[in-house]
Design an enzyme around this catalytic site. Sequence first.
Site, PDB file in Angstrom:
ATOM      1  N   GLU A   1       0.174   5.962   1.160  1.00 61.33           N
ATOM      2  CA  GLU A   1       0.709   7.220   1.686  1.00 61.33           C
ATOM      3  C   GLU A   1       2.231   7.171   1.876  1.00 61.33           C
ATOM      4  O   GLU A   1       2.923   8.152   1.635  1.00 61.33           O
ATOM      5  CB  GLU A   1       0.041   7.539   3.031  1.00 61.33           C
ATOM      6  CG  GLU A   1       0.393   8.907   3.562  1.00 61.33           C
ATOM      7  CD  GLU A   1      -0.405   9.261   4.811  1.00 61.33           C
ATOM      8  OE1 GLU A   1      -0.345  10.429   5.211  1.00 61.33           O
ATOM      9  OE2 GLU A   1      -1.056   8.372   5.392  1.00 61.33           O
ATOM     10  N   ASP A   2       2.748   6.017   2.301  1.00 61.04           N
ATOM     11  CA  ASP A   2       4.152   5.958   2.733  1.00 61.04           C
ATOM     12  C   ASP A   2       5.072   5.105   1.853  1.00 61.04           C
ATOM     13  O   ASP A   2       6.253   4.977   2.153  1.00 61.04           O
ATOM     14  CB  ASP A   2       4.228   5.415   4.174  1.00 61.04           C
ATOM     15  CG  ASP A   2       3.580   6.353   5.167  1.00 61.04           C
ATOM     16  OD1 ASP A   2       3.481   7.552   4.868  1.00 61.04           O
ATOM     17  OD2 ASP A   2       3.162   5.880   6.242  1.00 61.04           O
TER      18      ASP A   2
END
Length: 512
Positions: free
Chosen positions: A75-76
Amino acid sequence: MNKSELLEKAAPHYEEEEILEIAHAIDVATLAHNGQKRKSGEPYIIHPLSVAGTLIDWGMDIDSVLAGVLHDTVEDTDVILNQLETLFGKNVAFLVDGVTKVSQARAGMQDLSTYLPQTKDNLSKLLIAVGQDVRVIIIKLADRLHNLQTLQHMPHDKQVKIARESLEVFGPMADRLGMGRVRMEIEELAFSYLDPVEFKKMRNLIRKRLGKSTRKLGIIREEVSKALHREKVEFEINGRVKSIYSLHKKLAKVQGNIDDIYDLMALRIIVETKEECYRVLGVLHALYQPMITRIKDYIAIPKPNGYQSLHTTVITPTKQIIEFQIRTYDMHEFAERGLAASFHYHEQKSSKDYIQAKKSTILPTHMQWINQLQEVANKLRSGETITTDQLNVDLFGDRIFVYSPKGDIYNLPEGALPLDFAYLVHSDIGKHANGFRVNGMIRPFNEPLQNGDIVEVMTKKSSAPKQAWLDQVTTTHARNKLRAQLRQLGVIAGISHAAAIIRNKTMHKKEK
C-alpha cells in the site's frame, strides 16, 4: 521496536528457519519503508515491527507474523504483491493483500454504524478479504492497536475519527472473535480520546472504589482459598477489575448509580477441568449466599463469541457483594485471546485448515458468520449482482445461540426469526417449513428467537416458499436462499405491487 528486539521475542516460539524468514521480511520491509517517517518523527518501520510483535504475543502462526512485518509495503511503497509471493510464498502474499484491501475498503466508507463501504467495489474488497481468511482481521486488529497506542502524535480531528472508528468497528470486531483483552485495550484507548473528561472521571471512580474494596476482597480471597484447599482442588485465583469503558456503559444502564454495579471487581478462579468448575461453584455457594438471578452458566450455553465461564454473585456475612468467575485454563486462554488462541506457534498447517473459509465446515459454531460472509464474497467475486439488502452483512451485531431438538447449536443474529433458523439448518428445510415449535410450544413465523431456544421446524412436502416470507426473515443467508427459491418457482421477488404500477405508468408515458 527494532529488528533485534523482534527476533529476540520470536526466538522461543518459532523454528530456526522461521526466525530467518522473519529476519528476511524485516530487511525487505526496512528497505521498502526507507526514508518514511511516522507523525512522531520516528522511522516508519517501527510500526510494522510493533504489529508483528503483537502477533507474536497473541501466538499467531509464522505466516501471520511475516504478513504483519510486510502489511504496509504494497500500500505504501513500491513493493508489488508478486515480489512478496516470490520471496515469502502465496499465503503471506495473500494475507498482505487482504489487509491492504481492508484498508482500501475503509477509505471508501462513510457509514461507520454498519462498517459497509458506499461503493460496491470497496465492499467487494472488504468482504472477499475478510471472508477468505480470518487472519486478515487479526492482523488488522494488531495494526489498529498500535495506531491507537501512538495516536497522541496525530492532529485532533484524526484522533477523533480513528478513535470513533475503533470504538464502533474494531472493538466489536475483536469481541466477535472472542478477543476480550484486545477489545478492552481498543475500547480504553479510543474512549480516552473520544471523551477524555468522562474517561478521567471513570478512572478516578474506579481507583476510589478499589482503595476501599481491596483489603476486604483480600479477606474473601483467603477464605475461598482455604475452602478449595480443603476440597483438594488445584486452582489459581486472581482479581479482575472492570474496564473503564465497560463501567461507563454499565453506569448508563443503572442511571449512574455505581452501587448497583456488583462486578466492578471480581475474583477469577481457574481450574483444570470443566467438572472442577462446578465443584468450585458448589464450594462458593456453601460459603456464601448466592444471588440466584445472577448465576450464569456460560459453560453449558457459551456466549455467541465462544466465551465460556461460570459467573456467580454472592453476599458475604459482612454484606459484601462479590462476583466470581470460574473457568478452566483453556477457557481462560480463549477468553483472553479468542480465535487467536486457536493458532499455535508450530501448528501452521492445521491452523490454516481451521481458519480458511474453504474448510468452513470445521469452523466452530460461534464462527458460522464467517461462512455466511464467504457466501456473499463468492457471489461478488464471481461478478453476480448483489442487491442492497443482501449487502447488509451483520459482522458486529449481537448474536444468539439456538438449538435443534437433537442438540445441534446454531448461531444467529439477535432478532432472528424462525425462518432464519430453518434456512440456516438447510435450504430445503426452509423451503418446506410449515410451522415452528419453540421450546415445545407452537410459535408464529414473526416471533423473534431468544438465546438458548430449542427450535423444531415442522415441514410438509407440499409446502412452498411464499413472497410474504421475505418479511419473515432477517438474515442475508436466509433471504438469499429464499429469493433463489422464489425465482425458481417463477415468483417475482422484491417488487411490490405499488412499484409495479409505477413502473407500468412510466413505460406507458414513454410509449406516448
